[in-house]
Design an enzyme around this catalytic site. Structure first.
Site, PDB file in Angstrom:
ATOM      1  N   SER A 138     -30.921   4.470 -84.370  1.00 58.29           N
ATOM      2  CA  SER A 138     -30.122   3.712 -85.341  1.00 58.29           C
ATOM      3  C   SER A 138     -29.134   4.668 -85.994  1.00 58.29           C
ATOM      4  CB  SER A 138     -31.054   3.147 -86.420  1.00 58.29           C
ATOM      5  OG  SER A 138     -30.302   2.644 -87.509  1.00 58.29           O
ATOM      6  N   TYR A 151     -38.245   3.103 -92.514  1.00 59.91           N
ATOM      7  CA  TYR A 151     -37.522   2.690 -91.299  1.00 59.91           C
ATOM      8  C   TYR A 151     -36.560   3.807 -90.875  1.00 59.91           C
ATOM      9  CZ  TYR A 151     -34.317   0.250 -88.183  1.00 59.91           C
ATOM     10  OH  TYR A 151     -33.546  -0.096 -87.097  1.00 59.91           O
TER      11      TYR A 151
HETATM   12  N1  LIG Z   1     -29.702  -4.975 -85.596  1.00 58.34           N
HETATM   13  C1  LIG Z   1     -29.412  -3.829 -86.175  1.00 58.34           C
HETATM   14  O1  LIG Z   1     -28.642  -3.776 -87.154  1.00 58.34           O
HETATM   15  C2  LIG Z   1     -30.005  -2.544 -85.651  1.00 58.34           C
HETATM   16  C3  LIG Z   1     -29.427  -1.339 -86.076  1.00 58.34           C
HETATM   17  C4  LIG Z   1     -29.973  -0.144 -85.612  1.00 58.34           C
HETATM   18  C5  LIG Z   1     -31.050  -0.164 -84.758  1.00 58.34           C
HETATM   19  N2  LIG Z   1     -31.604  -1.342 -84.369  1.00 58.34           N
HETATM   20  C6  LIG Z   1     -32.772  -1.308 -83.478  1.00 58.34           C
HETATM   21  O2  LIG Z   1     -32.533  -2.124 -82.350  1.00 58.34           O
HETATM   22  C7  LIG Z   1     -33.786  -2.564 -81.816  1.00 58.34           C
HETATM   23  C8  LIG Z   1     -33.722  -4.049 -81.568  1.00 58.34           C
HETATM   24  O3  LIG Z   1     -33.621  -4.725 -82.808  1.00 58.34           O
HETATM   25  P1  LIG Z   1     -32.785  -6.073 -83.006  1.00 58.34           P
HETATM   26  O4  LIG Z   1     -31.740  -5.805 -84.003  1.00 58.34           O
HETATM   27  O5  LIG Z   1     -32.423  -6.639 -81.709  1.00 58.34           O
HETATM   28  O6  LIG Z   1     -33.857  -6.988 -83.770  1.00 58.34           O
HETATM   29  P2  LIG Z   1     -34.845  -8.105 -83.218  1.00 58.34           P
HETATM   30  O7  LIG Z   1     -34.085  -9.253 -82.665  1.00 58.34           O
HETATM   31  O8  LIG Z   1     -35.813  -8.363 -84.322  1.00 58.34           O
HETATM   32  O9  LIG Z   1     -35.557  -7.385 -81.994  1.00 58.34           O
HETATM   33  C9  LIG Z   1     -36.683  -6.584 -82.112  1.00 58.34           C
HETATM   34  C10 LIG Z   1     -37.587  -6.909 -80.937  1.00 58.34           C
HETATM   35  O10 LIG Z   1     -38.712  -6.041 -80.974  1.00 58.34           O
HETATM   36  C11 LIG Z   1     -39.845  -6.789 -80.629  1.00 58.34           C
HETATM   37  N3  LIG Z   1     -41.030  -6.188 -81.239  1.00 58.34           N
HETATM   38  C12 LIG Z   1     -41.262  -5.977 -82.558  1.00 58.34           C
HETATM   39  N4  LIG Z   1     -42.495  -5.479 -82.716  1.00 58.34           N
HETATM   40  C13 LIG Z   1     -43.053  -5.382 -81.483  1.00 58.34           C
HETATM   41  C14 LIG Z   1     -44.308  -4.970 -81.006  1.00 58.34           C
HETATM   42  N5  LIG Z   1     -45.280  -4.534 -81.819  1.00 58.34           N
HETATM   43  N6  LIG Z   1     -44.540  -5.013 -79.670  1.00 58.34           N
HETATM   44  C15 LIG Z   1     -43.577  -5.449 -78.825  1.00 58.34           C
HETATM   45  N7  LIG Z   1     -42.373  -5.868 -79.213  1.00 58.34           N
HETATM   46  C16 LIG Z   1     -42.117  -5.846 -80.543  1.00 58.34           C
HETATM   47  C17 LIG Z   1     -39.585  -8.197 -81.145  1.00 58.34           C
HETATM   48  O11 LIG Z   1     -40.247  -9.162 -80.339  1.00 58.34           O
HETATM   49  P3  LIG Z   1     -41.656  -9.846 -80.769  1.00 58.34           P
HETATM   50  O12 LIG Z   1     -41.524 -10.205 -82.206  1.00 58.34           O
HETATM   51  O13 LIG Z   1     -41.763 -11.012 -79.844  1.00 58.34           O
HETATM   52  O14 LIG Z   1     -42.687  -8.818 -80.484  1.00 58.34           O
HETATM   53  C18 LIG Z   1     -38.094  -8.334 -80.983  1.00 58.34           C
HETATM   54  O15 LIG Z   1     -37.756  -8.999 -79.778  1.00 58.34           O
HETATM   55  C19 LIG Z   1     -34.846  -2.146 -82.837  1.00 58.34           C
HETATM   56  O16 LIG Z   1     -35.458  -0.958 -82.423  1.00 58.34           O
HETATM   57  C20 LIG Z   1     -34.032  -1.885 -84.090  1.00 58.34           C
HETATM   58  O17 LIG Z   1     -34.658  -0.982 -84.960  1.00 58.34           O
HETATM   59  C21 LIG Z   1     -31.089  -2.540 -84.781  1.00 58.34           C
END
Ligand SMILES: NC(=O)c1ccc[n+]([C@@H]2O[C@H](COP(=O)([O-])OP(=O)(O)OC[C@H]3O[C@@H](n4cnc5c(N)ncnc54)[C@H](OP(=O)(O)O)[C@@H]3O)[C@@H](O)[C@H]2O)c1
Length: 253
Positions: A138, A151
């Site tokens: 991130s 986080y």
């Molecule tokens: N969106 C942003 O602004 C942003 C910025 C920087 C970094 N990121 C990173 O990008 C990645 C994806 O996030 P996103 O923004 O796409 O949010 P998101 O839609 O909430 O995606 C996160 C995914 O992780 C899965 N997950 C969570 N806990 C889990 C577990 N214990 N086992 C297996 N799967 C799990 C969730 O699926 P289930 O709930 O079905 O398990 C979900 O599909 C994350 O690592 C996040 O930290 C996002």
């Protein structure tokens, strides 16, 4: 990274960044396996698509990871790409004693999950040609949000782990870090509609362009993430920290 003919495992492929990456990588001619806790969400990602497969996996469960890796390697022995994308984000208040279950959950999913899934696949990947491991960190790994302290700390740790992994796997597996800025997904409630966050499709478009560069950069840093990624290096850390945290305070008000 080869643009097609990979077999790719994505954790957290049922929503947000993981889902869009899965869809775009499949469209480019790759076999894509998506995992996450919610099988229904994963089934929506793969619905009607050839060469896409959905499996439930909770990356918080070390025994499930071991069993899953064994099963998936047997079923897809050609698997050559792992994308550690699963993650959760919670806000925290460090100024008073509190319940630490959210802190523990974030460390378990974001950091230990990445370490455990990588560990389960590393020997297999080392034996493949064109092997890649991608970790999703991130912008907050580089300039943290004070109200998302744990986080941000987990993502800084993912960055460091990824640097070390790259060094240890040099010549065997290419290790890439994906550094998203604030993107419109449901990582936190309401975030998919939050103004000022990058729309998901625009973000994934930039990511795909960078992933398809030959050679692929070791860090995938889209335009909007550059400010945070380069802040310390360019002597602007304090200024960027203040700006991010002022915006965060306004957003939470
Ligand atoms: N969106 C942003 O602004 C942003 C910025 C920087 C970094 N990121 C990173 O990008 C990645 C994806 O996030 P996103 O923004 O796409 O949010 P998101 O839609 O909430 O995606 C996160 C995914 O992780 C899965 N997950 C969570 N806990 C889990 C577990 N214990 N086992 C297996 N799967 C799990 C969730 O699926 P289930 O709930 O079905 O398990 C979900 O599909 C994350 O690592 C996040 O930290 C996002």
């Amino acid at each position: 990274m080869k643009t097609s003919e990979n077999t790719i495992l994505i954790t957290g492929g049922g929503s947000g960044i993981g889902r869009e990456l899965a869809v775009r990588l499949q469209a480019q001619g790759n076999i894509v396996i998506v995992t996450g806790r919610r099988l229904e969400a994963l089934q929506t990602t793969v619905a009607g698509q050839d060469n896409m497969h959905a499996f439930a996996l909770d990356v918080d469960d070390p025994q499930a990871i071991t069993a899953f890796a064994k099963q998936i390697i047997k079923q897809f022995p050609q698997i050559n790409v792992l994308i550690n994308n699963a993650g959760i984000m919670r806000y925290d208040d460090l100024s008073t004693q509190a319940d630490l279950s959210d802190a523990q959950a974030q460390i378990t999913t974001n950091l230990l999950g990445t370490i455990r899934v990588t560990n389960a696949f590393v020997d297999h990947l080392k034996a493949q040609s064109d092997a890649i491991i991608v970790s999703v960190s991130s912008g907050l790994a580089f300039v943290p949000r004070a109200d998302a302290a744990v986080y941000s700390a987990t993502k800084a740790a993912v960055h460091v782990y990824t640097q070390c992994l790259r060094q240890q796997l040099a010549g065997l597996v290419e290790v890439i870090e994906l550094v998203p800025p604030a993107v419109q997904t449901e990582l936190t409630p309401g975030q998919s509609e939050r103004e000022g966050y990058q729309p998901l499709h625009a973000f994934i478009g930039e990511v795909m362009d960078l992933l398809n560069e030959q050679p692929t950069p070791s860090e995938i840093v889209v335009e909007r993430a550059r400010l945070q990624r380069l802040a310390e290096r360019e002597g602007r850390f304090a200024q960027v920290f203040d700006r991010i945290n002022a915006n965060a305070a306004q957003q939470r008000r």
